[in-house]
Design a protein around this motif. Structure first.
Motif, PDB file in Angstrom:
ATOM      1  N   LEU A   1       0.795  -1.217   0.000  1.00 12.31           N
ATOM      2  CA  LEU A   1       0.000   0.000   0.000  1.00 12.31           C
ATOM      3  C   LEU A   1       0.832   1.273   0.000  1.00 12.31           C
ATOM      4  CD1 LEU A   1      -2.690  -1.048   2.652  1.00 12.31           C
ATOM      5  CD2 LEU A   1      -2.856  -1.168   0.155  1.00 12.31           C
ATOM      6  N   MET A   2       2.135   1.149   0.104  1.00 13.97           N
ATOM      7  CA  MET A   2       2.991   2.324   0.194  1.00 13.97           C
ATOM      8  C   MET A   2       2.933   3.161  -1.086  1.00 13.97           C
ATOM      9  SD  MET A   2       4.333   2.548   3.215  1.00 13.97           S
ATOM     10  CE  MET A   2       2.666   2.062   3.718  1.00 13.97           C
ATOM     11  N   PRO A   3       2.938   4.485  -0.936  1.00 17.88           N
ATOM     12  CA  PRO A   3       2.812   5.360  -2.108  1.00 17.88           C
ATOM     13  C   PRO A   3       4.085   5.477  -2.941  1.00 17.88           C
ATOM     14  CG  PRO A   3       3.017   6.670  -0.109  1.00 17.88           C
ATOM     15  CD  PRO A   3       2.901   5.243   0.329  1.00 17.88           C
ATOM     16  N   THR A   4       5.226   5.114  -2.375  1.00 14.44           N
ATOM     17  CA  THR A   4       6.486   5.213  -3.114  1.00 14.44           C
ATOM     18  C   THR A   4       7.206   3.865  -3.071  1.00 14.44           C
ATOM     19  OG1 THR A   4       7.897   5.861  -1.251  1.00 14.44           O
ATOM     20  CG2 THR A   4       6.678   7.622  -2.384  1.00 14.44           C
ATOM     21  N   PRO A   5       8.038   3.594  -4.094  1.00 16.12           N
ATOM     22  CA  PRO A   5       8.774   2.319  -4.088  1.00 16.12           C
ATOM     23  C   PRO A   5       9.781   2.223  -2.953  1.00 16.12           C
ATOM     24  CG  PRO A   5       9.530   3.738  -5.885  1.00 16.12           C
ATOM     25  CD  PRO A   5       8.302   4.376  -5.321  1.00 16.12           C
ATOM     26  N   TRP A   6      10.332   3.358  -2.534  1.00 18.83           N
ATOM     27  CA  TRP A   6      11.332   3.320  -1.469  1.00 18.83           C
ATOM     28  C   TRP A   6      10.721   2.948  -0.125  1.00 18.83           C
ATOM     29  CZ3 TRP A   6      16.091   2.875  -2.872  1.00 18.83           C
ATOM     30  CH2 TRP A   6      16.515   3.431  -4.078  1.00 18.83           C
ATOM     31  N   LEU A   7       9.490   3.390   0.117  1.00 23.40           N
ATOM     32  CA  LEU A   7       8.811   2.996   1.346  1.00 23.40           C
ATOM     33  C   LEU A   7       8.466   1.507   1.312  1.00 23.40           C
ATOM     34  CD1 LEU A   7       6.416   6.033   2.006  1.00 23.40           C
ATOM     35  CD2 LEU A   7       8.424   5.353   3.334  1.00 23.40           C
ATOM     36  N   SER A   8       8.058   1.028   0.151  1.00 22.09           N
ATOM     37  CA  SER A   8       7.788  -0.408   0.006  1.00 22.09           C
ATOM     38  C   SER A   8       9.051  -1.214   0.259  1.00 22.09           C
ATOM     39  CB  SER A   8       7.245  -0.713  -1.394  1.00 22.09           C
ATOM     40  OG  SER A   8       5.973  -0.148  -1.594  1.00 22.09           O
ATOM     41  N   LEU A   9      10.166  -0.745  -0.275  1.00 17.69           N
ATOM     42  CA  LEU A   9      11.437  -1.437  -0.083  1.00 17.69           C
ATOM     43  C   LEU A   9      11.852  -1.419   1.382  1.00 17.69           C
ATOM     44  CD1 LEU A   9      13.770  -2.877  -1.544  1.00 17.69           C
ATOM     45  CD2 LEU A   9      14.889  -0.644  -1.763  1.00 17.69           C
ATOM     46  N   ALA A  10      11.620  -0.302   2.061  1.00 21.78           N
ATOM     47  CA  ALA A  10      11.964  -0.207   3.483  1.00 21.78           C
ATOM     48  C   ALA A  10      11.173  -1.223   4.304  1.00 21.78           C
ATOM     49  CB  ALA A  10      11.703   1.204   3.989  1.00 21.78           C
ATOM     50  N   LEU A  11       9.913  -1.417   3.960  1.00 20.10           N
ATOM     51  CA  LEU A  11       9.096  -2.378   4.688  1.00 20.10           C
ATOM     52  C   LEU A  11       9.484  -3.814   4.348  1.00 20.10           C
ATOM     53  CD1 LEU A  11       5.583  -0.693   4.655  1.00 20.10           C
ATOM     54  CD2 LEU A  11       7.139  -0.991   6.586  1.00 20.10           C
ATOM     55  N   ILE A  12       9.969  -4.037   3.138  1.00 15.34           N
ATOM     56  CA  ILE A  12      10.499  -5.359   2.793  1.00 15.34           C
ATOM     57  C   ILE A  12      11.723  -5.670   3.651  1.00 15.34           C
ATOM     58  CG2 ILE A  12      11.727  -6.635   0.975  1.00 15.34           C
ATOM     59  CD1 ILE A  12       9.791  -5.418  -1.038  1.00 15.34           C
ATOM     60  N   VAL A  13      12.573  -4.670   3.845  1.00 17.22           N
ATOM     61  CA  VAL A  13      13.751  -4.844   4.706  1.00 17.22           C
ATOM     62  C   VAL A  13      13.321  -5.163   6.137  1.00 17.22           C
ATOM     63  CG1 VAL A  13      15.709  -3.652   5.753  1.00 17.22           C
ATOM     64  CG2 VAL A  13      15.258  -3.393   3.306  1.00 17.22           C
ATOM     65  N   LEU A  14      12.363  -4.396   6.660  1.00 18.32           N
ATOM     66  CA  LEU A  14      11.888  -4.628   8.021  1.00 18.32           C
ATOM     67  C   LEU A  14      11.261  -6.015   8.147  1.00 18.32           C
ATOM     68  CD1 LEU A  14      11.305  -3.596  10.874  1.00 18.32           C
ATOM     69  CD2 LEU A  14       9.185  -2.583   9.996  1.00 18.32           C
ATOM     70  N   SER A  15      10.456  -6.392   7.158  1.00 18.04           N
ATOM     71  CA  SER A  15       9.832  -7.711   7.169  1.00 18.04           C
ATOM     72  C   SER A  15      10.877  -8.814   7.092  1.00 18.04           C
ATOM     73  CB  SER A  15       8.861  -7.831   5.992  1.00 18.04           C
ATOM     74  OG  SER A  15       8.288  -9.115   5.926  1.00 18.04           O
ATOM     75  N   GLY A  16      11.921  -8.592   6.293  1.00 15.23           N
ATOM     76  CA  GLY A  16      12.985  -9.587   6.168  1.00 15.23           C
ATOM     77  C   GLY A  16      13.730  -9.792   7.476  1.00 15.23           C
ATOM     78  N   VAL A  17      14.011  -8.699   8.173  1.00 16.23           N
ATOM     79  CA  VAL A  17      14.675  -8.808   9.476  1.00 16.23           C
ATOM     80  C   VAL A  17      13.781  -9.558  10.456  1.00 16.23           C
ATOM     81  CG1 VAL A  17      15.523  -7.512  11.461  1.00 16.23           C
ATOM     82  CG2 VAL A  17      16.086  -6.751   9.151  1.00 16.23           C
ATOM     83  N   GLY A  18      12.499  -9.180  10.482  1.00 13.92           N
ATOM     84  CA  GLY A  18      11.568  -9.841  11.389  1.00 13.92           C
ATOM     85  C   GLY A  18      11.436 -11.324  11.103  1.00 13.92           C
ATOM     86  N   ASN A  19      11.385 -11.680   9.833  1.00 14.19           N
ATOM     87  CA  ASN A  19      11.261 -13.084   9.456  1.00 14.19           C
ATOM     88  C   ASN A  19      12.494 -13.882   9.888  1.00 14.19           C
ATOM     89  OD1 ASN A  19       9.760 -15.182   8.043  1.00 14.19           O
ATOM     90  ND2 ASN A  19      11.383 -15.111   6.526  1.00 14.19           N
ATOM     91  N   ALA A  20      13.673 -13.298   9.705  1.00 14.04           N
ATOM     92  CA  ALA A  20      14.909 -13.982  10.092  1.00 14.04           C
ATOM     93  C   ALA A  20      15.038 -14.106  11.603  1.00 14.04           C
ATOM     94  CB  ALA A  20      16.123 -13.238   9.520  1.00 14.04           C
ATOM     95  N   ILE A  21      14.478 -13.159  12.348  1.00 17.47           N
ATOM     96  CA  ILE A  21      14.527 -13.234  13.807  1.00 17.47           C
ATOM     97  C   ILE A  21      13.865 -14.513  14.299  1.00 17.47           C
ATOM     98  CG2 ILE A  21      13.520 -12.216  15.910  1.00 17.47           C
ATOM     99  CD1 ILE A  21      14.125  -9.469  14.742  1.00 17.47           C
ATOM    100  N   GLY A  22      12.790 -14.932  13.647  1.00 17.60           N
ATOM    101  CA  GLY A  22      12.078 -16.122  14.085  1.00 17.60           C
ATOM    102  C   GLY A  22      12.714 -17.434  13.681  1.00 17.60           C
ATOM    103  N   SER A  23      13.660 -17.407  12.750  1.00 17.07           N
ATOM    104  CA  SER A  23      14.246 -18.658  12.249  1.00 17.07           C
ATOM    105  C   SER A  23      14.936 -19.494  13.325  1.00 17.07           C
ATOM    106  CB  SER A  23      15.222 -18.349  11.106  1.00 17.07           C
ATOM    107  OG  SER A  23      14.524 -17.836   9.991  1.00 17.07           O
TER     108      SER A  23
END
Length: 212
Positions: free
Chosen positions: A86-108
């Motif tokens: 839903l982010m209005p810019t690609p950079w915000l979408s990318l930032a949330l992908i980074v945050l999601s990636g960190v969160g996903n790896a935390i649970g591994s």
């Protein structure tokens, strides 16, 4: 919970390049290197953070520590994954992908450890095989297909890919979070039983050694 998370993760990852292309106008040549760098950074960072949290919880003698770590991971991953399309810019979408990636790896670390802790030694090979099958076959096989089916048969418009991704995360993310939360109590009880059995066995062995 693991299967649902794998379907969501692989589904989102498989369609990210197409998402940036259709939604934000970035070409694969633009977004590909950025996603690669993000994956290269987020995975080790998340694993280190997850390991540190897991060790701290373990030192506190919390029986459901590993499932609790997975829950913490979901609290980061799910909101970020839902908001990303839903982010209005690609950079915000990318930032949330980074945050999601960190969160996903935390649970591994929690996922791997949780299975091994309560699995008898003679069954760990089989359980590890099921774990890897769930991730690599169920997740990688159904995840991309799930997003594609929603795009083609629900929205019937490839330009609506962002909303298909949103629907995927909005349904599977909270469901996985709920199942993880529900698993905490029975898992903690299972860990307690395992620890008690190990303590009794060690006591018996100590008594046998003393008798000799």
């Amino acid at each position: 919970s693991l299967a649902i998370g794998a379907i969501e993760s692989f589904g989102m990852a498989a369609w990210r390049v197409a998402f940036f292309e259709r939604t934000h106008g970035w070409t694969p040549n633009q977004v590909g290197p950025l996603l690669g760098i993000a994956a290269l950074l987020t995975t080790p960072i998340g694993l280190v953070i997850g390991t540190l949290i897991a060790e701290r919880l373990d030192r506190q003698k919390i029986p459901d520590a590993m499932i609790r770590l997975c829950l913490y991971s979901n609290f980061i991953t799910v909101p970020a994954a839902i908001a990303m399309p839903l982010m209005p810019t690609p950079w915000l979408s990318l930032a949330l992908i980074v945050l999601s990636g960190v969160g996903n790896a935390i649970g591994s670390p929690g996922q791997n450890s949780a299975i091994q802790i309560i699995t008898p030694n003679e069954m760990r090979g089989q359980l590890s095989a099921i774990y890897l099958f769930t991730i690599s076959v169920v997740g990688a096989g159904l995840g991309p297909l799930f997003v594609a089916l929603i795009t083609d048969f629900v929205f019937v418009d490839e330009s609506m890919l962002r909303y298909a991704m949103l629907a995927t995360t909005a349904v599977l993310g909270p469901l996985g979070l709920l199942l993880t939360w529900l698993a905490m109590r029975p898992y903690g009880e299972a860990v307690t039983r395992v620890l008690n059995d190990e303590a009794e066995q060690a006591q018996r062995q100590s008594g046998d050694a003393s008798a000799r």
